[in-house]
Design an enzyme around this catalytic site. Sequence first.
Site, PDB file in Angstrom:
ATOM      1  CG  HIS A 272      -3.410 -36.124  15.359  1.00 23.98           C
ATOM      2  ND1 HIS A 272      -3.611 -37.381  15.888  1.00 23.98           N
ATOM      3  CD2 HIS A 272      -4.356 -35.959  14.401  1.00 23.98           C
ATOM      4  CE1 HIS A 272      -4.617 -37.968  15.244  1.00 23.98           C
ATOM      5  NE2 HIS A 272      -5.100 -37.121  14.343  1.00 23.98           N
TER       6      HIS A 272
ATOM      7  CD  GLU B 141      -1.830  -4.569  11.453  1.00 25.07           C
ATOM      8  OE1 GLU B 141      -2.470  -4.432  10.403  1.00 25.07           O
ATOM      9  OE2 GLU B 141      -0.590  -4.748  11.458  1.00 25.07           O
TER      10      GLU B 141
ATOM     11  CE  LYS C 260      -3.543   2.382   2.654  1.00 29.81           C
ATOM     12  NZ  LYS C 260      -4.504   2.353   3.736  1.00 29.81           N
TER      13      LYS C 260
ATOM     14  N   GLY D 106      -4.767  -2.054   5.003  1.00 31.92           N
ATOM     15  CA  GLY D 106      -3.925  -3.175   4.547  1.00 31.92           C
ATOM     16  C   GLY D 106      -4.575  -4.535   4.772  1.00 31.92           C
ATOM     17  NE  ARG D 107      -6.406  -4.115  10.853  1.00 31.02           N
ATOM     18  CZ  ARG D 107      -5.781  -2.954  10.982  1.00 31.02           C
ATOM     19  NH1 ARG D 107      -4.650  -2.728  10.339  1.00 31.02           N
ATOM     20  NH2 ARG D 107      -6.279  -2.000  11.743  1.00 31.02           N
TER      21      ARG D 107
ATOM     22  CE  LYS E 195       5.735  -0.866  10.084  1.00 33.33           C
ATOM     23  NZ  LYS E 195       4.700  -0.278   9.249  1.00 33.33           N
TER      24      LYS E 195
ATOM     25  CD  GLU F 141       9.496  -5.808   7.388  1.00 32.21           C
ATOM     26  OE1 GLU F 141       9.241  -4.648   6.967  1.00 32.21           O
ATOM     27  OE2 GLU F 141       8.995  -6.278   8.420  1.00 32.21           O
TER      28      GLU F 141
HETATM   29  O1  F6P Z   1       3.202  -3.058   9.756  1.00 31.13           O
HETATM   30  C1  F6P Z   1       1.836  -3.210   9.633  1.00 31.13           C
HETATM   31  C2  F6P Z   1       1.346  -2.884   8.264  1.00 31.13           C
HETATM   32  O2  F6P Z   1       1.215  -1.523   8.102  1.00 31.13           O
HETATM   33  C3  F6P Z   1       0.035  -3.607   7.980  1.00 31.13           C
HETATM   34  O3  F6P Z   1      -1.057  -2.945   8.471  1.00 31.13           O
HETATM   35  C4  F6P Z   1       0.074  -3.747   6.509  1.00 31.13           C
HETATM   36  O4  F6P Z   1      -0.833  -4.715   6.062  1.00 31.13           O
HETATM   37  C5  F6P Z   1       1.512  -4.120   6.291  1.00 31.13           C
HETATM   38  O5  F6P Z   1       2.216  -3.364   7.249  1.00 31.13           O
HETATM   39  C6  F6P Z   1       2.067  -3.885   4.925  1.00 31.13           C
HETATM   40  O6  F6P Z   1       1.990  -2.547   4.536  1.00 31.13           O
HETATM   41  P1  F6P Z   1       2.202  -2.126   3.036  1.00 31.13           P
HETATM   42  O7  F6P Z   1       1.129  -2.741   2.228  1.00 31.13           O
HETATM   43  O8  F6P Z   1       2.150  -0.631   3.041  1.00 31.13           O
HETATM   44  O9  F6P Z   1       3.565  -2.626   2.604  1.00 31.13           O
END
Ligand code: F6P
Length: 526
Positions: free
Chosen positions: A382, A351, A204, A265-266, A492, A210
Site C-alpha cells: 500500500h 556497508e 565492539k 560489527g555487522r 566521524k 553515539e
Molecule cells: O560506524 C560503523 C560501525 O563501525 C559499524 O561497522 C559498527 O557496527 C558500528 O559502527 C558500531 O560499532 P561499535 O560496535 O564499535 O560501537
Amino acid sequence: MTDVTKLKSWQALESHARQKKVLTQLFASDPARFRKLSFALPGLLVDFSKNLVTEETISLLVKLAEEANLEKARDAMFRGDKINTTEGRAVLHTALRADPEKPLTLDGQNVAEDVESVLQRMASFTSEVRDGVWRGYNGKEITDIVNIGIGGSSLGPRLVTEALAGYYPLRLQAHFVANVEASDLALKLKGLSPETTLFIVASKTFTTAETMQNANIARSWIVNHYKDEQAIARHFVAASTNLEAVKKFGIAPANMFPFWDWVGGRYSVWSSIGLTVMLMVGEENFMEFLAGARDMDEHFRSAPLKQNIPALMGLIGLWYRNFMQLPAYAVIPYHACLGRLPAFLQQLDMESNGKSVTRDGEPVTAPTGPIIFGEPGTDAQHSFFQWLHQGTDVVPVDFIAAVKTRFGNKDQQTMLLANFLAQTEALMAGRENKAEPYRNFAGNRPSTTILMDELDPRTLGMLIALYEHRVFTQGVIWGIDSFDQWGVELGKVLAKALEAEIKSGKPSAHDGSTVGLLEYIAAHNR
Ligand code: F6P
C-alpha cells in the site's frame, strides 16, 4: 589482481545478457522450471525460478564464480585466514556458531574454546536474570533490558529479538537505543524504573561516540536515582572487545561479555552482542539460532555451486547488478516481526559491498553493491508497490514469508500468503491492457521467494547466514574487502570537530553552506 570483467565467463555473460528472457515463456517452455530452480533445506525453501535466468545463465554464473575462485576464498574465510586485508583481520563470525567440539586455531589460540566459554557465561547470566537471581541494586527483579548500541551492535540484536517475539518470557521486555538524537533514549527511559532496568552497553570498540554518549546518560540516570556509584554494578553489563574502556566506564570485568576483533560489527549478533536476544528468548532458543546459521554454513561450505543457495543468490544478484544494470534491490518480509530485516540488510550488504576499490587499491571495473530497501508486506503493497509494478525501473525483489505463524488466526495467515504469492505472480506475469494503458502491467519483473516453514530460531539463523554468504559471494567476485568500512570514518572525524564548533559558537574554515548552517543553528539555538 585479475580484472573480473576480463574473465572469459564475464564476457560470455555480457553477450548472454543481450538475449531477452521472458519469464512466462520460460515457465511455459519448461514445466520442470520450478523444480530445477528451487532449493530446499530443512525448514526453508528458496525459489529462484521467477528470476530472469535460464539454465545457461546459471552455468555461466557458476563458471564466473569458479574463475573468481569463490570456493577457495570461502575456505580461506572458514579457516581463519586474514581476509579482511585492510584491517589485517580474520573474518570468523562462522566460528561463533560452529561445532564447539571442533577446535579452530587462530594465532595459536583455540577460538572454539573461547567462544564456548563466553556462551556459557552468557547462559548463566541469562538464567540469573530470567530466574530473578540477578537483581537490581535494591533487590528488585529486572523487568526491562535496554540495549545501547548502534550499527551492528543494534541492528542484529534488534532484528533477532523482534523476530522471535513469540518466544519471550512474560516478565521481561527489551528496548533498543541507538540514535544519539535525545528522544530515542529519553522516551524509552520515561516508561522505565531505574530499579528494574538492566542496560547492556553493546559496542565492539567501546568508543563509538553515539553509544558512549547514550551510555553515559543512562549511567547518570542510575547513579542519580540511587545516589550511589555502586549501583552501576547491578544495572550495567557490557558486550565488547575493549576491556580497558569497559573498566573505565565503571563496569567490572566480571560483567563484561567479550568477543574478538575477528567478528565484524555487522556479523556480531552471534557473539555476546546477541546477549539481549539470549535474555529474551533463553539459552536453548539462542543455541537453536546459532545451529540454524551452522546449517547454512555447512551447506555453503559443501554444496556444489550449482546447488549452493547463498552462492546462487549472490550470483543472481550480481547478474542483475552487472549484466542487466539494475542498481536497486528490494527485500520484503511478509512478517511484521521481521520489520527490521531491511534495515539490518542495508548495513550487512551496503556497508560490506559499498566499495569502489579492489583489495589491491585499484578502482573497481564494475558496479558493486546495490541500493537495498524494503518494508514488511502487506504494508509495503500500500505504499511503494505501485512503483515496483508500474515504475520505469525494474527492481528484483526478495519475498520472504513463513508458512505457519505462532500468532493470530488461520484466516489472517491465509490472506497474508495469498497476498505474498499474488505479488510475485503479478510482477512476473503482468497484465496487458491496451485500451486503458494506466491499467497495464508490463510484467517480466523478477523475484526470489523464500519460504520458511515457521519463523523459529533455527530458521531465522539460517536466513541471516544465507544473506551473509550472499554478500560474501558478491564481494569475492568484485574483488573487494567486504569486511572493512572505511567509508564511515570521514563523517566521524568531521563531526568531532563540528561538535566543538557548535558548542563554542565559533565556526572554523568550512564551505559556505556549512558556515551558513552553523550560523543558523547558533542563531536559533538560544
Ligand atoms: O560506524 C560503523 C560501525 O563501525 C559499524 O561497522 C559498527 O557496527 C558500528 O559502527 C558500531 O560499532 P561499535 O560496535 O564499535 O560501537
